[in-house]
Motif scaffolding. Sequence first.
Motif, mmCIF file in Angstrom:
data_model
loop_
_atom_site.group_PDB
_atom_site.id
_atom_site.type_symbol
_atom_site.label_atom_id
_atom_site.label_comp_id
_atom_site.label_asym_id
_atom_site.label_seq_id
_atom_site.Cartn_x
_atom_site.Cartn_y
_atom_site.Cartn_z
ATOM 1 N N TRP A 107 5.318 -1.411 -6.371
ATOM 2 C CA TRP A 107 6.108 -0.264 -6.827
ATOM 3 C C TRP A 107 5.329 1.036 -6.640
ATOM 4 N N LYS A 108 4.057 1.047 -7.058
ATOM 5 C CA LYS A 108 3.237 2.252 -6.912
ATOM 6 C C LYS A 108 2.950 2.553 -5.442
ATOM 7 N N THR A 109 2.706 1.525 -4.663
ATOM 8 C CA THR A 109 2.452 1.724 -3.237
ATOM 9 C C THR A 109 3.655 2.352 -2.552
ATOM 10 N N VAL A 120 9.467 2.602 4.779
ATOM 11 C CA VAL A 120 8.548 2.681 3.645
ATOM 12 C C VAL A 120 8.391 1.303 2.992
ATOM 13 N N GLU A 121 9.505 0.588 2.832
ATOM 14 C CA GLU A 121 9.438 -0.741 2.220
ATOM 15 C C GLU A 121 8.605 -1.691 3.066
ATOM 16 N N ALA A 122 8.800 -1.674 4.373
ATOM 17 C CA ALA A 122 8.036 -2.565 5.251
ATOM 18 C C ALA A 122 6.553 -2.205 5.233
ATOM 19 N N SER A 131 4.995 -0.694 2.821
ATOM 20 C CA SER A 131 4.466 -1.006 1.496
ATOM 21 C C SER A 131 4.084 -2.475 1.390
ATOM 22 N N LYS A 132 4.904 -3.357 1.924
ATOM 23 C CA LYS A 132 4.583 -4.781 1.888
ATOM 24 C C LYS A 132 3.316 -5.078 2.677
ATOM 25 N N ARG A 133 3.188 -4.474 3.840
ATOM 26 C CA ARG A 133 1.981 -4.686 4.638
ATOM 27 C C ARG A 133 0.756 -4.132 3.906
ATOM 28 N N SER A 134 0.944 -2.994 3.260
ATOM 29 C CA SER A 134 -0.166 -2.373 2.541
ATOM 30 C C SER A 134 -0.609 -3.227 1.366
ATOM 31 N N VAL A 135 0.332 -3.797 0.638
ATOM 32 C CA VAL A 135 -0.027 -4.666 -0.496
ATOM 33 C C VAL A 135 -0.860 -5.845 -0.009
ATOM 34 N N HIS A 136 -0.475 -6.426 1.115
ATOM 35 C CA HIS A 136 -1.261 -7.539 1.668
ATOM 36 C C HIS A 136 -2.667 -7.066 2.037
ATOM 37 N N LYS A 137 -2.768 -5.893 2.636
ATOM 38 C CA LYS A 137 -4.085 -5.362 3.011
ATOM 39 C C LYS A 137 -4.930 -5.099 1.767
ATOM 40 N N GLN A 138 -4.308 -4.553 0.732
ATOM 41 C CA GLN A 138 -5.044 -4.260 -0.497
ATOM 42 C C GLN A 138 -5.551 -5.543 -1.148
ATOM 43 N N CYS A 139 -4.706 -6.550 -1.200
ATOM 44 C CA CYS A 139 -5.125 -7.819 -1.798
ATOM 45 C C CYS A 139 -6.263 -8.452 -0.992
ATOM 46 N N LEU A 140 -6.180 -8.355 0.321
ATOM 47 C CA LEU A 140 -7.260 -8.870 1.159
ATOM 48 C C LEU A 140 -8.565 -8.132 0.875
#
Length: 290
Positions: free
Chosen positions: A36-38, A54-56, A58-67
């Motif tokens: 949500w914040k991303t 933006v949604e796509a 954001s999903k890629r970014s969340v995966h990168k952040q978790c990694l």
Amino acid sequence: MSSLSLLRFLPLALIRSLANVVAWFICLNKDQGMYWKTKINLGLAYPELDEQQVEAMSKRSVHKQCLSYAESAKCWAMPPEWSVAQIKKVHDLDVLTSALADPKGALIITPHLGTWEMMNAWVNQYGTPTIMYKPSNNPALDQFVLDSRKSLNAQLVPTDATGVKALFKTLKQGGFSVILPDHVPDRSGGVVVPFFGVDCLTSTLASKMAQKTGCKLVGLSCFRQANGEGFEVYCDALDDPALYDQDIHISTTALNQAIETMINRFPEEYMWGYKRFRKAPHLPNFYKNK
């Protein structure tokens, strides 16, 4: 021994797989949390993108952040030599070594971008940096990270006036310091200037250090390679004269612009999952009621 130390026995590939599973679950929660914040932050930073883009992203970014979080934890659990061995390529190393040789000292600017923890041991090969350390609210995690920090060739100082004095002293002696410049500071320690076109509270510490010492500024960022085999480091010369301007609004604006350039190399690798655009007066609360 902290249970987190057991990460040293898990292969990095397995840790990354677990991180991707966590990221998948995070992305299911559309109305709060990291995704949500991303999404809010990316929508503000890249207004030219439509909602689906933006949604796509954001999903890629969340995966990168978790990694990045998972890789950092692995890094903390391993000896410094392991982290150094993960750095397979360095872009423009001469930018860093030239700055470190400057008698006025060098200030390394390291945004919350990529897996910055992985290059801590690597940069410590070049001297004894002075680095601010803020304890975590989680005692077990704090001890785990602190033990890792103490294994490096670095001088740890608190995030208070004593630590600031130590940073200045290091630079004046021709040494080097490392700063993460893009956190949201207390209002007493920041000014409101644009970041990705959005006025937001920005720390003045790095800019004041550059103003007062004339030190060299170098941007460092670290990313996993596309094939997943190791990491690469980018060394960016931050040499815009505006970075040293005596008007703190001009110098912090220039620093934010330099950070934007670093982020735009791989925008999905930035830690967009925190409230970067909060605390700005005269602006709406973008994170209201969440």
